[in-house]
Motif scaffolding. Structure first.
Motif, PDB file in Angstrom:
ATOM      1  N   ALA A 101       0.856  -1.188   0.000  1.00  0.00           N
ATOM      2  CA  ALA A 101       0.000   0.000   0.000  1.00  0.00           C
ATOM      3  C   ALA A 101       0.891   1.236   0.000  1.00  0.00           C
ATOM      4  O   ALA A 101       1.678   1.442   0.926  1.00  0.00           O
ATOM      5  CB  ALA A 101      -0.913  -0.003   1.213  1.00  0.00           C
ATOM      6  N   LEU A 102       0.794   2.013  -1.045  1.00  0.00           N
ATOM      7  CA  LEU A 102       1.597   3.232  -1.127  1.00  0.00           C
ATOM      8  C   LEU A 102       1.306   4.155   0.045  1.00  0.00           C
ATOM      9  O   LEU A 102       2.215   4.789   0.593  1.00  0.00           O
ATOM     10  CB  LEU A 102       1.305   3.963  -2.441  1.00  0.00           C
ATOM     11  N   ASP A 103       0.045   4.224   0.436  1.00  0.00           N
ATOM     12  CA  ASP A 103      -0.390   5.094   1.522  1.00  0.00           C
ATOM     13  C   ASP A 103       0.328   4.786   2.834  1.00  0.00           C
ATOM     14  O   ASP A 103       0.356   5.616   3.740  1.00  0.00           O
ATOM     15  CB  ASP A 103      -1.900   4.953   1.765  1.00  0.00           C
ATOM     16  N   CYS A 104       0.892   3.604   2.957  1.00  0.00           N
ATOM     17  CA  CYS A 104       1.522   3.159   4.197  1.00  0.00           C
ATOM     18  C   CYS A 104       3.046   3.273   4.164  1.00  0.00           C
ATOM     19  O   CYS A 104       3.729   2.798   5.081  1.00  0.00           O
ATOM     20  CB  CYS A 104       1.113   1.719   4.495  1.00  0.00           C
ATOM     21  N   LEU A 105       3.588   3.904   3.134  1.00  0.00           N
ATOM     22  CA  LEU A 105       5.028   4.100   3.043  1.00  0.00           C
ATOM     23  C   LEU A 105       5.417   5.483   3.554  1.00  0.00           C
ATOM     24  O   LEU A 105       4.708   6.465   3.292  1.00  0.00           O
ATOM     25  CB  LEU A 105       5.503   3.968   1.586  1.00  0.00           C
TER      26      LEU A 105
END
Length: 134
Positions: A101-105
């Motif tokens: 998940a990009l949002d979690c990087l």
């Protein structure tokens, strides 16, 4: 079905990643010779409406024996959220199938361009490889 809607030019890389959420029926598939250095062929980016997250999917060419290190790296470097990451080894393909998940990087923002997202992912994958092999 997965039909090509259009082949994007370099200018498309300046679109914000929010494009994925605005166009949930589409996904972005990118190949680059630069990806060879981080042992992947391509990256697919899409909006996962089940988890409300932008995700990156790719196959990582690392041996199966690196599984514990890969999972530890994901646990330490991907913010914990339902649907934030998964890693499965494909014996047929001989690679790790990763979903991140990009949002979690760290460093992710909705206003990042696709070019910035690919740079973020490239760095993430490079550091994952270093961690897995050390």
């Amino acid at each position: 079905t997965e039909d090509t809607l259009r082949a994007a030019d370099v200018a498309f890389l300046q679109q914000p990643v929010s494009y994925l959420k605005d166009n949930p029926a589409e996904f972005i598939y990118a190949e680059s010779q630069s990806f060879d250095a981080v042992r992947i062929d391509a990256i697919a980016l899409e909006f996962d409406d089940a988890f409300n997250l932008n995700t990156a999917l790719f196959g990582l060419k690392l041996q199966k024996k690196h599984g514990d290190a890969i999972r530890a790296y994901l646990k330490e470097n991907v913010a914990s959220k339902l649907g934030s990451s998964s890693a499965a080894f494909s014996g047929q393909e001989g690679l790790w199938e990763l979903n991140i998940a990009l949002d979690c990087l760290a460093g992710y923002r909705d206003d990042l361009t696709f070019e910035e997202i690919y740079t973020l992912l490239y760095t993430f994958i490079f550091n994952l490889i270093v961690a897995a092999e050390s």
